[in-house]
Write a protein that holds these residues in place. Structure first.
Motif, PDB file in Angstrom:
ATOM      1  N   ASP A  33     -43.995 -43.261 -44.053  1.00 59.62           N
ATOM      2  CA  ASP A  33     -44.681 -42.035 -44.482  1.00 59.62           C
ATOM      3  C   ASP A  33     -46.190 -42.276 -44.568  1.00 59.62           C
ATOM      4  N   LEU A  34     -46.580 -43.420 -45.133  1.00 57.13           N
ATOM      5  CA  LEU A  34     -48.000 -43.739 -45.254  1.00 57.13           C
ATOM      6  C   LEU A  34     -48.643 -43.876 -43.873  1.00 57.13           C
ATOM      7  N   ASP A  35     -47.981 -44.555 -42.970  1.00 57.13           N
ATOM      8  CA  ASP A  35     -48.505 -44.706 -41.609  1.00 57.13           C
ATOM      9  C   ASP A  35     -48.644 -43.347 -40.918  1.00 57.13           C
ATOM     10  N   ARG A  36     -47.633 -42.478 -41.096  1.00 54.97           N
ATOM     11  CA  ARG A  36     -47.668 -41.144 -40.500  1.00 54.97           C
ATOM     12  C   ARG A  36     -48.874 -40.354 -41.015  1.00 54.97           C
ATOM     13  N   LEU A  37     -49.099 -40.411 -42.338  1.00 56.30           N
ATOM     14  CA  LEU A  37     -50.227 -39.697 -42.929  1.00 56.30           C
ATOM     15  C   LEU A  37     -51.545 -40.211 -42.351  1.00 56.30           C
ATOM     16  N   LEU A  38     -51.719 -41.506 -42.327  1.00 51.79           N
ATOM     17  CA  LEU A  38     -52.989 -42.073 -41.871  1.00 51.79           C
ATOM     18  C   LEU A  38     -53.228 -41.838 -40.379  1.00 51.79           C
ATOM     19  N   CYS A  43     -48.112 -34.987 -43.693  1.00 49.89           N
ATOM     20  CA  CYS A  43     -47.026 -35.693 -44.363  1.00 49.89           C
ATOM     21  C   CYS A  43     -46.326 -34.708 -45.302  1.00 49.89           C
ATOM     22  N   PHE A  44     -45.505 -33.860 -44.753  1.00 54.50           N
ATOM     23  CA  PHE A  44     -44.802 -32.840 -45.521  1.00 54.50           C
ATOM     24  C   PHE A  44     -43.616 -33.472 -46.244  1.00 54.50           C
ATOM     25  N   GLY A  45     -43.595 -33.385 -47.573  1.00 55.43           N
ATOM     26  CA  GLY A  45     -42.476 -33.898 -48.356  1.00 55.43           C
ATOM     27  C   GLY A  45     -42.325 -35.407 -48.320  1.00 55.43           C
ATOM     28  N   CYS A  46     -43.381 -36.113 -48.061  1.00 56.32           N
ATOM     29  CA  CYS A  46     -43.322 -37.574 -47.960  1.00 56.32           C
ATOM     30  C   CYS A  46     -43.259 -38.254 -49.320  1.00 56.32           C
ATOM     31  N   ASN A  47     -42.875 -39.517 -49.316  1.00 56.55           N
ATOM     32  CA  ASN A  47     -42.862 -40.337 -50.522  1.00 56.55           C
ATOM     33  C   ASN A  47     -44.020 -41.318 -50.449  1.00 56.55           C
ATOM     34  N   SER A  52     -51.811 -46.786 -52.398  1.00 53.82           N
ATOM     35  CA  SER A  52     -53.243 -46.989 -52.581  1.00 53.82           C
ATOM     36  C   SER A  52     -53.983 -46.288 -51.454  1.00 53.82           C
ATOM     37  N   LEU A  53     -54.635 -45.192 -51.807  1.00 55.15           N
ATOM     38  CA  LEU A  53     -55.385 -44.404 -50.829  1.00 55.15           C
ATOM     39  C   LEU A  53     -56.824 -44.206 -51.301  1.00 55.15           C
ATOM     40  N   ALA A  54     -57.330 -45.161 -52.061  1.00 49.11           N
ATOM     41  CA  ALA A  54     -58.695 -45.080 -52.571  1.00 49.11           C
ATOM     42  C   ALA A  54     -59.678 -44.948 -51.413  1.00 49.11           C
ATOM     43  N   LYS A  55     -60.585 -44.001 -51.546  1.00 51.70           N
ATOM     44  CA  LYS A  55     -61.638 -43.725 -50.554  1.00 51.70           C
ATOM     45  C   LYS A  55     -61.107 -43.331 -49.177  1.00 51.70           C
ATOM     46  N   ASN A  57     -60.004 -41.036 -46.069  1.00 50.41           N
ATOM     47  CA  ASN A  57     -60.454 -39.763 -45.504  1.00 50.41           C
ATOM     48  C   ASN A  57     -59.215 -38.931 -45.188  1.00 50.41           C
ATOM     49  N   LEU A  58     -58.891 -38.034 -46.109  1.00 51.00           N
ATOM     50  CA  LEU A  58     -57.731 -37.152 -45.951  1.00 51.00           C
ATOM     51  C   LEU A  58     -58.177 -35.693 -45.922  1.00 51.00           C
ATOM     52  N   ARG A  59     -59.372 -35.484 -45.439  1.00 50.97           N
ATOM     53  CA  ARG A  59     -59.927 -34.129 -45.347  1.00 50.97           C
ATOM     54  C   ARG A  59     -59.004 -33.245 -44.525  1.00 50.97           C
ATOM     55  N   GLY A  60     -58.586 -32.118 -45.123  1.00 46.65           N
ATOM     56  CA  GLY A  60     -57.727 -31.168 -44.429  1.00 46.65           C
ATOM     57  C   GLY A  60     -56.293 -31.628 -44.241  1.00 46.65           C
ATOM     58  N   ALA A  61     -55.904 -32.718 -44.873  1.00 41.08           N
ATOM     59  CA  ALA A  61     -54.538 -33.241 -44.716  1.00 41.08           C
ATOM     60  C   ALA A  61     -53.503 -32.257 -45.254  1.00 41.08           C
ATOM     61  N   THR A  62     -52.340 -32.245 -44.643  1.00 43.02           N
ATOM     62  CA  THR A  62     -51.217 -31.443 -45.109  1.00 43.02           C
ATOM     63  C   THR A  62     -50.263 -32.356 -45.862  1.00 43.02           C
ATOM     64  N   LEU A  63     -50.197 -32.157 -47.181  1.00 44.93           N
ATOM     65  CA  LEU A  63     -49.382 -32.982 -48.058  1.00 44.93           C
ATOM     66  C   LEU A  63     -48.496 -32.103 -48.941  1.00 44.93           C
ATOM     67  N   LEU A  64     -48.015 -31.002 -48.375  1.00 46.34           N
ATOM     68  CA  LEU A  64     -47.172 -30.074 -49.120  1.00 46.34           C
ATOM     69  C   LEU A  64     -45.926 -30.780 -49.631  1.00 46.34           C
ATOM     70  N   ARG A  65     -45.622 -30.575 -50.920  1.00 44.44           N
ATOM     71  CA  ARG A  65     -44.424 -31.144 -51.564  1.00 44.44           C
ATOM     72  C   ARG A  65     -44.329 -32.673 -51.455  1.00 44.44           C
ATOM     73  N   THR A  66     -45.449 -33.330 -51.272  1.00 42.82           N
ATOM     74  CA  THR A  66     -45.460 -34.788 -51.152  1.00 42.82           C
ATOM     75  C   THR A  66     -45.482 -35.434 -52.529  1.00 42.82           C
ATOM     76  N   ASN A  67     -44.764 -36.544 -52.668  1.00 44.09           N
ATOM     77  CA  ASN A  67     -44.730 -37.299 -53.916  1.00 44.09           C
ATOM     78  C   ASN A  67     -45.867 -38.323 -53.897  1.00 44.09           C
TER      79      ASN A  67
END
Length: 168
Positions: A33-38, A43-47, A52-55, A57-67
């Motif tokens: 899930d982390l690799d998919r997001l990056l 990452c819809f509904g991901c775990n 650790s996602l400090a700093k 760049n997730l501008r405009g990312a789709t993280l609906l219902r993500t844990n």
């Protein structure tokens, strides 16, 4: 008790403690899930619990219902991100850029939003109980129906129980 049985008991106790320590350090997020997001910013509904996602760049990312419970998002760029119904309980979003982010009905209970930029963010119906909003920018943010009970407001004061949509 015989000497060998004491040694075996000691070994069993040590093995048990080792297993408990290993369980405590296990990461809860799913690496795929982390690799998919990056890679895709989706990452819809991901775990991603505890990721650790400090700093990042997730501008405009789709993280609906993500844990993202307990995730480290310090200084992350989540501007214009879609975080509707995301679980951000206890997440550290200190100094994060959440300008114009969609956080409708997001669970931010106990989250650290200290110094975060929430300009124009949509927090309609979000659970912000016990969250730390001290020093955060909430200009033009939409807080309709957001539960702010027990949260620390931008000026450092504590919001009263029943603070819905604004800090009392």
């Amino acid at each position: 008790m015989k000497k060998w049985s004491v040694k075996i008991s000691g070994i069993a106790v040590m093995a048990g403690l080792f297993c408990l320590m290993a369980m405590g350090t296990a990461e809860a997020y799913d690496q795929d899930d982390l690799d998919r997001l990056l890679y895709t910013n989706l990452c819809f509904g991901c775990n991603l619990e505890g990721a650790s996602l400090a700093k990042a760049n997730l501008r405009g990312a789709t993280l609906l219902r993500t844990n993202l419970r307990g995730a480290n998002l310090i200084g992350a760029d989540l501007s214009r991100a879609f975080l509707s119904k995301a679980n951000l309980r206890g997440a550290d979003l200190g100094g994060a850029d959440l300008r114009e982010a969609d956080l409708v009905e997001a669970d931010l209970f106990g989250a650290n939003l200290r110094g975060a930029d929430l300009f124009g963010a949509n927090l309609r119906g979000a659970d912000l109980r016990e969250a730390d909003l001290s020093g955060a920018s909430l200009s033009a943010a939409k807080l309709t129906g957001a539960d702010l009970s027990g949260s620390t407001w931008t000026d450092g004061r504590r919001c009263a129980g029943g603070s819905i949509g604004r800090c009392w």
